[in-house]
Design a protein around this motif. Structure first.
Motif, PDB file in Angstrom:
ATOM      1  N   VAL A  72       0.960  -1.013   0.078  1.00  7.10           N
ATOM      2  CA  VAL A  72      -0.096   0.049   0.035  1.00  7.10           C
ATOM      3  C   VAL A  72       1.003   1.335  -0.024  1.00  7.10           C
ATOM      4  O   VAL A  72       1.770   1.427   0.819  1.00  7.10           O
ATOM      5  CB  VAL A  72      -0.755  -0.033   1.139  1.00  7.10           C
ATOM      6  CG1 VAL A  72      -1.821   1.501   1.227  1.00  7.10           C
ATOM      7  CG2 VAL A  72      -1.988  -1.205   1.192  1.00  7.10           C
ATOM      8  N   ILE A  73       0.554   2.103  -1.091  1.00  5.73           N
ATOM      9  CA  ILE A  73       1.411   3.372  -1.173  1.00  5.73           C
ATOM     10  C   ILE A  73       0.300   4.445  -0.936  1.00  5.73           C
ATOM     11  O   ILE A  73      -0.400   4.372  -1.935  1.00  5.73           O
ATOM     12  CB  ILE A  73       2.164   3.598  -2.330  1.00  5.73           C
ATOM     13  CG1 ILE A  73       3.420   2.122  -2.351  1.00  5.73           C
ATOM     14  CG2 ILE A  73       2.927   4.910  -2.470  1.00  5.73           C
ATOM     15  CD1 ILE A  73       3.953   2.666  -3.630  1.00  5.73           C
ATOM     16  N   VAL A  74       0.348   5.340  -0.003  1.00  3.42           N
ATOM     17  CA  VAL A  74      -0.541   6.527   0.263  1.00  3.42           C
ATOM     18  C   VAL A  74      -0.159   7.591  -0.630  1.00  3.42           C
ATOM     19  O   VAL A  74       1.159   7.856  -0.543  1.00  3.42           O
ATOM     20  CB  VAL A  74      -0.807   6.938   1.663  1.00  3.42           C
ATOM     21  CG1 VAL A  74      -1.299   8.183   1.861  1.00  3.42           C
ATOM     22  CG2 VAL A  74      -1.216   5.740   2.559  1.00  3.42           C
ATOM     23  N   VAL A  75      -1.056   7.930  -1.493  1.00  2.00           N
ATOM     24  CA  VAL A  75      -0.683   9.037  -2.375  1.00  2.00           C
ATOM     25  C   VAL A  75      -1.723  10.339  -1.922  1.00  2.00           C
ATOM     26  O   VAL A  75      -3.026  10.120  -2.442  1.00  2.00           O
ATOM     27  CB  VAL A  75      -1.010   8.534  -3.780  1.00  2.00           C
ATOM     28  CG1 VAL A  75      -0.661   9.680  -4.887  1.00  2.00           C
ATOM     29  CG2 VAL A  75      -0.099   7.442  -4.093  1.00  2.00           C
ATOM     30  N   SER A  76      -1.354  11.494  -1.347  1.00  2.00           N
ATOM     31  CA  SER A  76      -2.289  12.458  -0.783  1.00  2.00           C
ATOM     32  C   SER A  76      -1.703  13.802  -0.663  1.00  2.00           C
ATOM     33  O   SER A  76      -0.559  13.845  -0.602  1.00  2.00           O
ATOM     34  CB  SER A  76      -2.632  11.550   0.775  1.00  2.00           C
ATOM     35  OG  SER A  76      -3.340  12.615   1.405  1.00  2.00           O
ATOM     36  N   ALA A  77      -2.809  14.443  -0.601  1.00  2.00           N
ATOM     37  CA  ALA A  77      -2.392  15.985  -0.732  1.00  2.00           C
ATOM     38  C   ALA A  77      -2.084  16.368   0.959  1.00  2.00           C
ATOM     39  O   ALA A  77      -1.729  17.437   1.165  1.00  2.00           O
ATOM     40  CB  ALA A  77      -3.548  16.909  -1.211  1.00  2.00           C
ATOM     41  N   ARG A  78      -2.380  15.625   1.802  1.00  2.00           N
ATOM     42  CA  ARG A  78      -2.059  15.632   3.129  1.00  2.00           C
ATOM     43  C   ARG A  78      -0.643  15.452   3.252  1.00  2.00           C
ATOM     44  O   ARG A  78      -0.055  14.260   3.403  1.00  2.00           O
ATOM     45  CB  ARG A  78      -2.903  14.760   4.105  1.00  2.00           C
ATOM     46  CG  ARG A  78      -4.444  14.679   3.738  1.00  2.00           C
ATOM     47  CD  ARG A  78      -4.963  13.798   4.854  1.00  2.00           C
ATOM     48  NE  ARG A  78      -6.574  13.699   4.589  1.00  2.00           N
ATOM     49  CZ  ARG A  78      -7.431  12.942   5.030  1.00  2.00           C
ATOM     50  NH1 ARG A  78      -6.791  11.933   5.996  1.00  2.00           N
ATOM     51  NH2 ARG A  78      -8.574  12.807   4.758  1.00  2.00           N
ATOM     52  N   GLY A  79       0.126  16.633   3.455  1.00  2.00           N
ATOM     53  CA  GLY A  79       1.578  16.600   3.664  1.00  2.00           C
ATOM     54  C   GLY A  79       2.219  16.838   5.138  1.00  2.00           C
ATOM     55  O   GLY A  79       3.312  16.668   5.090  1.00  2.00           O
ATOM     56  N   GLU A  80       1.380  16.879   6.062  1.00  2.00           N
ATOM     57  CA  GLU A  80       2.134  17.341   7.375  1.00  2.00           C
ATOM     58  C   GLU A  80       2.590  15.991   8.119  1.00  2.00           C
ATOM     59  O   GLU A  80       2.010  14.929   7.581  1.00  2.00           O
ATOM     60  CB  GLU A  80       0.753  17.650   8.282  1.00  2.00           C
ATOM     61  CG  GLU A  80       0.183  19.255   7.778  1.00  2.00           C
ATOM     62  CD  GLU A  80       1.439  20.236   7.822  1.00  2.00           C
ATOM     63  OE1 GLU A  80       2.207  20.369   8.771  1.00  2.00           O
ATOM     64  OE2 GLU A  80       1.094  21.203   6.799  1.00  2.00           O
ATOM     65  N   ILE A  81       3.597  16.284   8.932  1.00  2.00           N
ATOM     66  CA  ILE A  81       4.155  15.022   9.261  1.00  2.00           C
ATOM     67  C   ILE A  81       3.205  14.126  10.049  1.00  2.00           C
ATOM     68  O   ILE A  81       3.375  12.894  10.144  1.00  2.00           O
ATOM     69  CB  ILE A  81       5.354  15.624  10.540  1.00  2.00           C
ATOM     70  CG1 ILE A  81       6.317  14.361  10.759  1.00  2.00           C
ATOM     71  CG2 ILE A  81       4.960  16.294  11.532  1.00  2.00           C
ATOM     72  CD1 ILE A  81       6.983  13.544   9.520  1.00  2.00           C
ATOM     73  N   ASP A  82       2.268  14.625  10.854  1.00  2.00           N
ATOM     74  CA  ASP A  82       1.295  13.820  11.546  1.00  2.00           C
ATOM     75  C   ASP A  82       0.564  13.076  10.597  1.00  2.00           C
ATOM     76  O   ASP A  82       0.269  11.777  10.835  1.00  2.00           O
ATOM     77  CB  ASP A  82       0.333  14.863  12.262  1.00  2.00           C
ATOM     78  CG  ASP A  82       0.809  15.475  13.590  1.00  2.00           C
ATOM     79  OD1 ASP A  82       2.067  14.953  14.100  1.00  2.00           O
ATOM     80  OD2 ASP A  82       0.321  16.262  13.944  1.00  2.00           O
ATOM     81  N   ASN A  83       0.493  13.697   9.511  1.00  2.00           N
ATOM     82  CA  ASN A  83      -0.424  12.636   8.553  1.00  2.00           C
ATOM     83  C   ASN A  83       0.439  11.739   7.913  1.00  2.00           C
ATOM     84  O   ASN A  83      -0.258  10.430   7.845  1.00  2.00           O
ATOM     85  CB  ASN A  83      -0.898  13.429   7.202  1.00  2.00           C
ATOM     86  CG  ASN A  83      -1.820  14.643   7.592  1.00  2.00           C
ATOM     87  OD1 ASN A  83      -1.503  15.825   7.099  1.00  2.00           O
ATOM     88  ND2 ASN A  83      -2.713  14.468   8.212  1.00  2.00           N
ATOM     89  N   ARG A  84       1.690  11.814   7.746  1.00  2.00           N
ATOM     90  CA  ARG A  84       2.656  10.885   7.328  1.00  2.00           C
ATOM     91  C   ARG A  84       2.621   9.785   8.480  1.00  2.00           C
ATOM     92  O   ARG A  84       2.604   8.372   8.042  1.00  2.00           O
ATOM     93  CB  ARG A  84       3.907  11.332   7.033  1.00  2.00           C
ATOM     94  CG  ARG A  84       3.875  12.171   5.869  1.00  2.00           C
ATOM     95  CD  ARG A  84       5.156  13.096   5.492  1.00  2.00           C
ATOM     96  NE  ARG A  84       5.019  13.969   4.517  1.00  2.00           N
ATOM     97  CZ  ARG A  84       6.220  14.539   3.972  1.00  2.00           C
ATOM     98  NH1 ARG A  84       7.494  14.161   4.466  1.00  2.00           N
ATOM     99  NH2 ARG A  84       6.094  15.574   3.236  1.00  2.00           N
ATOM    100  N   ILE A  85       3.007  10.050   9.717  1.00  2.00           N
ATOM    101  CA  ILE A  85       2.989   9.103  10.749  1.00  2.00           C
ATOM    102  C   ILE A  85       1.618   8.340  10.822  1.00  2.00           C
ATOM    103  O   ILE A  85       1.608   6.922  10.900  1.00  2.00           O
ATOM    104  CB  ILE A  85       3.112   9.912  12.104  1.00  2.00           C
ATOM    105  CG1 ILE A  85       4.545  10.679  12.114  1.00  2.00           C
ATOM    106  CG2 ILE A  85       3.055   9.044  13.241  1.00  2.00           C
ATOM    107  CD1 ILE A  85       4.628  11.522  13.360  1.00  2.00           C
ATOM    108  N   GLN A  86       0.439   9.062  10.703  1.00  3.21           N
ATOM    109  CA  GLN A  86      -0.741   8.054  10.819  1.00  3.21           C
ATOM    110  C   GLN A  86      -0.806   7.194   9.729  1.00  3.21           C
ATOM    111  O   GLN A  86      -1.331   5.874  10.099  1.00  3.21           O
ATOM    112  CB  GLN A  86      -2.149   9.027  10.436  1.00  3.21           C
ATOM    113  CG  GLN A  86      -2.387   9.843  11.959  1.00  3.21           C
ATOM    114  CD  GLN A  86      -3.766  10.687  11.670  1.00  3.21           C
ATOM    115  OE1 GLN A  86      -3.836  11.098  10.403  1.00  3.21           O
ATOM    116  NE2 GLN A  86      -4.553  10.931  12.749  1.00  3.21           N
ATOM    117  N   GLY A  87      -0.343   7.543   8.458  1.00  4.39           N
ATOM    118  CA  GLY A  87      -0.373   6.604   7.298  1.00  4.39           C
ATOM    119  C   GLY A  87       0.541   5.479   7.466  1.00  4.39           C
ATOM    120  O   GLY A  87       0.206   4.337   7.113  1.00  4.39           O
ATOM    121  N   LEU A  88       1.766   5.605   7.950  1.00  6.52           N
ATOM    122  CA  LEU A  88       2.558   4.622   8.302  1.00  6.52           C
ATOM    123  C   LEU A  88       2.133   3.758   9.525  1.00  6.52           C
ATOM    124  O   LEU A  88       2.582   2.698   9.273  1.00  6.52           O
ATOM    125  CB  LEU A  88       4.106   5.087   8.396  1.00  6.52           C
ATOM    126  CG  LEU A  88       4.683   5.866   7.674  1.00  6.52           C
ATOM    127  CD1 LEU A  88       5.834   6.890   7.996  1.00  6.52           C
ATOM    128  CD2 LEU A  88       5.077   5.080   6.383  1.00  6.52           C
TER     129      LEU A  88
END
Length: 229
Positions: A72-88
């Motif tokens: 799964v690769i998230v491809v999103s406009a949500r670029g904040e570090i919190d968003n990235r942490i949530q995705g991972l």
């Protein structure tokens, strides 16, 4: 390679799908989360937007990971570090922020698949490593702290296993990035920092993984890497 594009924006999907197809990828597209779980076993990689009309992409990512090991690769406009942490933390293998270069996306898709192929070709390590009250089962990809199971994402476990496997020696950042991400760029380096921080938090043992500045990581001196079968 079979790719499922989960993207609600028709304009984005209309430009991306043919671009990926021209690069040799077989593309299926869904405009919402409906039907994704039924198709996870039909594809090799899922490109997942987070802003879906019927379900939050983070929730869907967790649902995918609960039933499948598909990339799964998230491809999103949500670029904040919190968003990235949530995705991972939700189980994504990678996270790419819009706007992005299509060739970079293809390279990340190929890297994810290559790493999975390499892992499948290698025999899994056997045995359990005990580090104080932390048990790392290298065969079953399971971790317990004080007898309680700790849920780790795939990459979190891979990072931990590499540090544990070094048996107290320094495990370089370059080695971890190459083995887990397949890249050694700035984005992957930041992602590694996030994964190490998340590992320390989840395990509740911040001194288990010690940072060697400018070099990499090693087991903290208080933890005995004695192996037991």
């Amino acid at each position: 390679m079979r790719v499922l594009l989960v993207e609600d924006d028709d304009r984005v999907a209309g430009a991306l799908a043919p671009a990926l197809a021209r690069r040799g990828l077989a593309i299926k597209r869904l405009a919402s989360g409906a039907g994704v779980l039924e198709r996870v076993h039909e594809v090799d990689v899922i490109l997942l937007d987070l802003g879906l009309p019927d379900i939050d992409g983070i929730v869907l990512c967790r649902q995918i990971r609960a039933i499948s090991d598909v990339a799964v690769i998230v491809v999103s406009a949500r670029g904040e570090i919190d968003n990235r942490i949530q995705g991972l933390r939700a189980g994504a293998d990678d996270y790419l922020v819009k706007p992005y270069d299509v060739d970079e996306l293809v390279a990340r898709v190929e890297a994810v698949r290559r790493r999975r192929g390499e892992r499948a070709a290698k025999p899994e390590p056997a045995g359990v490593v005990r580090l104080g009250d932390v048990d790392v089962d290298l065969s079953r990809h399971e971790v317990q702290v004080g007898g309680q199971a700790i849920a780790l994402s795939r990459k979190e476990f891979q990072v931990l296993a590499l540090v544990v496997g070094a048996r107290g020696a320094v495990c370089s950042r370059e080695h971890v990035l190459t083995e887990v991400w397949g890249h050694r760029g700035p984005a992957e380096s930041r992602s590694l920092d996030v994964h190490v921080a998340t590992l320390r938090t989840k395990l509740g043992r911040p001194s288990l993984i010690e940072t060697v500045r400018g070099v990499g990581y090693r087991l903290g001196g208080a933890f005995d890497p004695a192996r037991r079968d």
